[in-house]
Design a protein around this motif. Structure first.
Motif, PDB file in Angstrom:
ATOM      1  N   PRO A   8       0.647  -1.013   0.016  1.00  0.00           N
ATOM      2  CA  PRO A   8      -0.100   0.108  -0.061  1.00  0.00           C
ATOM      3  C   PRO A   8       0.627   1.365   0.031  1.00  0.00           C
ATOM      4  O   PRO A   8       1.944   1.435   0.833  1.00  0.00           O
ATOM      5  CB  PRO A   8      -0.787   0.010   1.262  1.00  0.00           C
ATOM      6  CG  PRO A   8      -0.064  -1.152   2.009  1.00  0.00           C
ATOM      7  CD  PRO A   8       0.880  -1.931   1.109  1.00  0.00           C
ATOM      8  N   GLY A   9       0.578   2.019  -0.848  1.00  0.00           N
ATOM      9  CA  GLY A   9       1.362   3.328  -0.796  1.00  0.00           C
ATOM     10  C   GLY A   9       0.887   4.424   0.038  1.00  0.00           C
ATOM     11  O   GLY A   9      -0.164   4.078   0.887  1.00  0.00           O
ATOM     12  N   LEU A  10       1.456   5.496   0.260  1.00  0.00           N
ATOM     13  CA  LEU A  10       1.052   6.373   1.238  1.00  0.00           C
ATOM     14  C   LEU A  10      -0.257   6.940   1.253  1.00  0.00           C
ATOM     15  O   LEU A  10      -1.009   7.134   1.967  1.00  0.00           O
ATOM     16  CB  LEU A  10       2.009   7.619   1.076  1.00  0.00           C
ATOM     17  CG  LEU A  10       3.601   7.408   1.913  1.00  0.00           C
ATOM     18  CD1 LEU A  10       4.382   8.762   1.620  1.00  0.00           C
ATOM     19  CD2 LEU A  10       3.011   7.305   3.411  1.00  0.00           C
ATOM     20  N   ASP A  11      -0.577   7.111  -0.201  1.00  0.00           N
ATOM     21  CA  ASP A  11      -2.208   7.596  -0.293  1.00  0.00           C
ATOM     22  C   ASP A  11      -2.874   6.335  -0.320  1.00  0.00           C
ATOM     23  O   ASP A  11      -4.231   6.562  -0.801  1.00  0.00           O
ATOM     24  CB  ASP A  11      -2.146   8.157  -1.714  1.00  0.00           C
ATOM     25  CG  ASP A  11      -1.749   7.305  -2.985  1.00  0.00           C
ATOM     26  OD1 ASP A  11      -1.412   6.027  -2.478  1.00  0.00           O
ATOM     27  OD2 ASP A  11      -1.738   7.628  -4.028  1.00  0.00           O
ATOM     28  N   GLY A  12      -2.735   5.286   0.200  1.00  0.00           N
ATOM     29  CA  GLY A  12      -3.723   4.154   0.291  1.00  0.00           C
ATOM     30  C   GLY A  12      -3.597   3.387  -1.078  1.00  0.00           C
ATOM     31  O   GLY A  12      -4.383   2.327  -0.934  1.00  0.00           O
ATOM     32  N   SER A  13      -3.166   3.549  -2.018  1.00  0.00           N
ATOM     33  CA  SER A  13      -3.269   3.063  -3.279  1.00  0.00           C
ATOM     34  C   SER A  13      -2.301   1.814  -3.273  1.00  0.00           C
ATOM     35  O   SER A  13      -1.489   1.925  -2.404  1.00  0.00           O
ATOM     36  CB  SER A  13      -2.890   3.804  -4.512  1.00  0.00           C
ATOM     37  OG  SER A  13      -1.592   4.268  -4.640  1.00  0.00           O
ATOM     38  N   GLN A  30      12.774   5.427  -2.708  1.00  0.00           N
ATOM     39  CA  GLN A  30      12.189   6.658  -2.806  1.00  0.00           C
ATOM     40  C   GLN A  30      11.240   7.161  -1.942  1.00  0.00           C
ATOM     41  O   GLN A  30      10.983   8.342  -1.376  1.00  0.00           O
ATOM     42  CB  GLN A  30      11.620   7.054  -4.363  1.00  0.00           C
ATOM     43  CG  GLN A  30      12.529   6.840  -5.541  1.00  0.00           C
ATOM     44  CD  GLN A  30      11.933   7.234  -6.619  1.00  0.00           C
ATOM     45  OE1 GLN A  30      10.662   6.928  -6.760  1.00  0.00           O
ATOM     46  NE2 GLN A  30      12.467   7.223  -7.778  1.00  0.00           N
ATOM     47  N   GLU A  31      10.542   6.254  -1.248  1.00  0.00           N
ATOM     48  CA  GLU A  31       9.537   6.458  -0.374  1.00  0.00           C
ATOM     49  C   GLU A  31       9.651   6.459   1.070  1.00  0.00           C
ATOM     50  O   GLU A  31      10.452   5.738   1.578  1.00  0.00           O
ATOM     51  CB  GLU A  31       8.305   5.223  -0.483  1.00  0.00           C
ATOM     52  CG  GLU A  31       7.612   5.315  -1.969  1.00  0.00           C
ATOM     53  CD  GLU A  31       6.129   4.861  -2.004  1.00  0.00           C
ATOM     54  OE1 GLU A  31       6.033   4.218  -0.804  1.00  0.00           O
ATOM     55  OE2 GLU A  31       5.589   5.110  -2.873  1.00  0.00           O
ATOM     56  N   ARG A  32       9.324   7.593   1.765  1.00  0.00           N
ATOM     57  CA  ARG A  32       9.546   7.995   3.102  1.00  0.00           C
ATOM     58  C   ARG A  32       8.830   6.935   4.038  1.00  0.00           C
ATOM     59  O   ARG A  32       9.366   6.420   4.948  1.00  0.00           O
ATOM     60  CB  ARG A  32       8.930   9.499   3.595  1.00  0.00           C
ATOM     61  CG  ARG A  32       9.713  10.411   2.936  1.00  0.00           C
ATOM     62  CD  ARG A  32       9.469  11.917   3.506  1.00  0.00           C
ATOM     63  NE  ARG A  32      10.200  12.614   2.516  1.00  0.00           N
ATOM     64  CZ  ARG A  32      11.517  12.748   2.635  1.00  0.00           C
ATOM     65  NH1 ARG A  32      12.185  12.186   3.526  1.00  0.00           N
ATOM     66  NH2 ARG A  32      12.334  13.569   1.794  1.00  0.00           N
ATOM     67  N   ASP A  33       7.774   6.487   3.681  1.00  0.00           N
ATOM     68  CA  ASP A  33       6.911   5.401   4.159  1.00  0.00           C
ATOM     69  C   ASP A  33       7.738   4.166   4.397  1.00  0.00           C
ATOM     70  O   ASP A  33       8.067   3.502   5.350  1.00  0.00           O
ATOM     71  CB  ASP A  33       5.472   5.210   3.591  1.00  0.00           C
ATOM     72  CG  ASP A  33       4.758   4.332   4.558  1.00  0.00           C
ATOM     73  OD1 ASP A  33       4.785   4.598   5.664  1.00  0.00           O
ATOM     74  OD2 ASP A  33       4.073   3.516   4.168  1.00  0.00           O
ATOM     75  N   ASN A 204      22.640   8.805  -2.088  1.00  0.00           N
ATOM     76  CA  ASN A 204      21.652   7.684  -2.445  1.00  0.00           C
ATOM     77  C   ASN A 204      21.007   6.897  -1.394  1.00  0.00           C
ATOM     78  O   ASN A 204      21.582   6.903  -0.262  1.00  0.00           O
ATOM     79  CB  ASN A 204      22.241   6.783  -3.495  1.00  0.00           C
ATOM     80  CG  ASN A 204      23.536   5.891  -3.024  1.00  0.00           C
ATOM     81  OD1 ASN A 204      24.640   6.476  -3.276  1.00  0.00           O
ATOM     82  ND2 ASN A 204      23.450   5.101  -2.198  1.00  0.00           N
ATOM     83  N   ASN A 205      19.935   6.183  -1.547  1.00  0.00           N
ATOM     84  CA  ASN A 205      19.357   5.229  -0.420  1.00  0.00           C
ATOM     85  C   ASN A 205      20.307   4.091  -0.333  1.00  0.00           C
ATOM     86  O   ASN A 205      20.969   3.709  -1.070  1.00  0.00           O
ATOM     87  CB  ASN A 205      18.060   4.651  -1.341  1.00  0.00           C
ATOM     88  CG  ASN A 205      17.299   3.808  -0.194  1.00  0.00           C
ATOM     89  OD1 ASN A 205      17.631   2.690  -0.047  1.00  0.00           O
ATOM     90  ND2 ASN A 205      16.264   4.336   0.123  1.00  0.00           N
ATOM     91  N   TRP A 206      20.326   3.775   1.046  1.00  0.00           N
ATOM     92  CA  TRP A 206      21.196   2.615   1.624  1.00  0.00           C
ATOM     93  C   TRP A 206      21.132   1.511   0.744  1.00  0.00           C
ATOM     94  O   TRP A 206      22.341   1.029   0.848  1.00  0.00           O
ATOM     95  CB  TRP A 206      20.812   2.680   3.071  1.00  0.00           C
ATOM     96  CG  TRP A 206      19.656   2.043   3.365  1.00  0.00           C
ATOM     97  CD1 TRP A 206      18.496   2.517   3.481  1.00  0.00           C
ATOM     98  CD2 TRP A 206      19.648   0.431   3.639  1.00  0.00           C
ATOM     99  NE1 TRP A 206      17.486   1.546   3.859  1.00  0.00           N
ATOM    100  CE2 TRP A 206      18.274   0.239   4.107  1.00  0.00           C
ATOM    101  CE3 TRP A 206      20.670  -0.453   3.728  1.00  0.00           C
ATOM    102  CZ2 TRP A 206      17.940  -0.982   4.198  1.00  0.00           C
ATOM    103  CZ3 TRP A 206      20.003  -1.849   3.958  1.00  0.00           C
ATOM    104  CH2 TRP A 206      18.797  -2.094   4.186  1.00  0.00           C
ATOM    105  N   LYS A 207      20.167   1.287   0.134  1.00  0.00           N
ATOM    106  CA  LYS A 207      19.677  -0.060  -0.396  1.00  0.00           C
ATOM    107  C   LYS A 207      20.825  -0.189  -1.623  1.00  0.00           C
ATOM    108  O   LYS A 207      21.185  -1.135  -2.243  1.00  0.00           O
ATOM    109  CB  LYS A 207      18.497  -0.413  -0.648  1.00  0.00           C
ATOM    110  CG  LYS A 207      17.718  -0.527   0.517  1.00  0.00           C
ATOM    111  CD  LYS A 207      16.312  -0.951   0.419  1.00  0.00           C
ATOM    112  CE  LYS A 207      15.364   0.080  -0.354  1.00  0.00           C
ATOM    113  NZ  LYS A 207      15.018   1.195   0.402  1.00  0.00           N
TER     114      LYS A 207
END
Lengths: 417, 158
Positions: A8-13, A30-33, A204-207
């Protein structure tokens, strides 16, 4: 749902994840969540996080501060000789308890309101607890034992101190598996000493950095220095060992065969340049300290630890996430405590190969940023991780992305994605 | 009391050194050193603790040449350049024919997209000696950076 998992994304989608391990959607970087959930599910989950070296805390009261995911942590040698670790956060208002990188202490006191902690991280005193002149102070039933910074369970393996916040994390050698444990033992076969520390912030993102470490396919293609001097090339012997879980890996490169090798030239690849020769080849000298012909071994422990043997250059690297699109890489360069002066001198020269200015690791500093920037508008697109098949099994070639797939297998398992 | 002439010679040398790097004449950079030399980039913290390793470590002029060759032919990094601001040197003791000196520096890095960062500050700890032609060259230049952090990568020397 044909095996596609949904996040589920931040917007619930819902976000689809393609079936199998050969595709990785770019929104994971990319996503903070996602970054927030990683703190709880990965770094504070059933994993062993590298904390420090045992030689960093040799005596009672010796401490080092470190970071687990984003959690500041104090690692300290206790009265009983055991190594303790606790969150570097005062139970009162949450301020850092310890402000130094390392040192020695009898106990710890928060500078804000002077609440004190013992070497195990237990709250031992509250300033003006009984008030002043009979006024103020804490309630009579205030229970110091009921509050306190979170404690990590620690374990020491081959001089490496690891910590976990989960009671479910198995013993370290079970966590690593027999094969990876043996590879750690191989390198850290005797007491080490620190010969340098550096921090390399990466954009960059740690991954993306951890994938790069596990990506045995890129080494001789991105890093021209290695390929040209036959320090490593994919046609050289070696392979990649992936733990049963997929979480950890060790890649090895064997001493090169003497026969002429035209694999790269025939393919017309950038990384073969016969005109490039060193004026002082001293740093290419290699001592076979391990007696097994392994010139290079890169080993990773999920989620963020790397043990490196590049020739005689030894280092540990710790990945510290800094939000979605940044991280710090903490390098600690090592020698053995009983190095002869000439072996130590060789290690110092070989340090040119690694770190922020490393002839062979410099590119790893920027390539994660290239992906982060390249994918800025492509959150729903996917990377292709299909070299060497679709599995995570140990392989006798480095032209494979098996260890990268292993990382995602473990990551998705813990994240429930 | 330092001879003004020595001070001027050192300041002139440092200016030429900085200009050589900042103008991307890296092939000339090893020429500032004697054949047997030590050039090391490390941090104040490592230096204080006696940790010997550097992010760059060269104990011969040939190794400096190799660093330039690697940058030109092997290493991959985005186009960038430095602007060195080197402070007035202070001259230490002279032992035999070797002068010791130090000078503070500040380096701003400009990336190809125009982004500018304060990339490094620190001090050069130098030992110098005249060559056969009477020109001052480094027998040792320790680049002691104030911070332990090196952003992204360090390609061009300091």
């Amino acid at each position: 749902m044909d095996g596609t998992s949904v996040q589920p994304g931040l917007d619930g989608s819902a976000r689809p994840w393609p079936p199998g391990l050969t595709r990785v959607p770019f929104w994971v970087y990319q996503e903070r969540d996602i970054a927030r959930q990683e703190q709880a599910r990965i770094f504070q989950g059933p994993v062993w996080n590298f904390l420090c070296l045992e030689v960093d805390v040799p005596n009672t009261g010796d401490f080092r501060t470190t970071i687990v995911g984003e959690m500041p942590v104090v690692v300290v040698r206790g009265d009983n000789g055991a190594v303790h670790a606790f969150e570097n956060r005062c139970a009162h208002r949450g301020a850092l308890i310890c402000l130094e990188d390392g040192g020695s202490a009898r106990d710890f006191a928060c500078v804000y309101h002077a609440w004190r902690y013992d070497l195990c991280g237990n709250l031992t005193s509250v300033a003006f607890r009984h008030g002043v002149n009979g006024q103020g102070g804490m309630a009579k039933d205030f229970d110091m034992a009921a509050i306190g910074p979170r404690k990590l369970r620690t374990t020491i393996f081959c001089g490496l101190v690891f910590g976990t916040l989960s009671s479910a994390t198995p013993p370290i050698e079970d966590y690593l598996g027999e094969a990876i444990s043996a590879r750690v033992r191989r390198v850290l076969k005797k007491p080490v000493e620190v010969i340098g520390r550096f921090i390399q912030p990466l954009p960059n993102n740690w991954k993306l950095y951890m994938e790069n470490v596990k990506d045995t396919y890129h080494a001789s293609l991105l890093h021209l220095f290695f390929a040209t001097f036959r320090i490593t090339r994919l046609s050289q012997g070696g392979g990649v060992l992936v733990s049963e879980s997929g979480a950890h890996h060790a890649s090895t490169t064997l001493a090169p065969a003497q026969a002429a090798d035209t694999t790269y030239r025939d393919a017309g690849l950038r990384s073969d340049n016969a005109s490039f020769r060193l004026a002082d080849p001293g740093l290419l000298e290699i001592r076979d300290e391990w007696g097994d012909g392994i010139q290079l071994q890169i080993l990773s422990v999920f989620p963020g630890f790397v043990l490196q043997q590049i020739h005689n250059c030894l280092a540990v690297r710790q990945i510290v996430p800094r939000g979605v699109d940044a991280m710090d890489l903490h390098w600690t360069y090592l020698g053995f405590a009983n190095d002869t002066p000439d072996l130590r001198a060789l290690r110092l020269k070989q340090c040119n190969l690694v770190g922020p200015a490393g002839f062979v690791s410099m590119e790893d500093g920027c390539v994660g940023g290239f992906v982060q920037r390249g994918t800025a508008a492509a959150e729903d697109a996917e990377s292709v991780v299909e070299m060497g098949g679709s599995g995570t099994e140990t392989q006798t070639t480095r032209a494979t992305e098996a260890a990268v797939r292993g990382f995602w297998k473990e990551w998705r398992g813990l994240m429930g994605i | 009391m330092t001879e003004p002439a020595t001070l001027l010679r050192l300041a002139t040398l440092n200016t030429a050194y900085a200009a050589c790097i900042d103008a991307d004449r890296l092939e000339d950079w090893p020429g500032f050193f004697h054949e047997r030399c030590l050039y090391k980039i490390t941090t104040a913290d490592n230096h204080k603790r006696g940790y010997a390793a550097g992010v760059v470590y060269a104990d011969s002029r040939a190794m400096l040449h190799d660093r330039v060759s690697a940058l030109r032919q092997a290493n991959i990094y985005e186009r960038q350049n430095y602007r060195h601001i080197v402070g007035m040197p202070s001259v230490g003791a002279t032992e035999g024919n070797e002068i010791s000196a130090e000078a503070p520096f500040l380096v701003v890095r400009t990336m190809r997209d125009g982004r500018m960062d304060l990339f490094a500050t620190g001090v050069y700890l130098d030992r110098l000696r005249e060559d056969a032609d009477g020109a001052l060259r480094f027998t040792e230049r320790l680049v002691i950076c104030d911070s332990s952090r090196f952003d992204t990568l360090l390609a061009i020397p300091l």
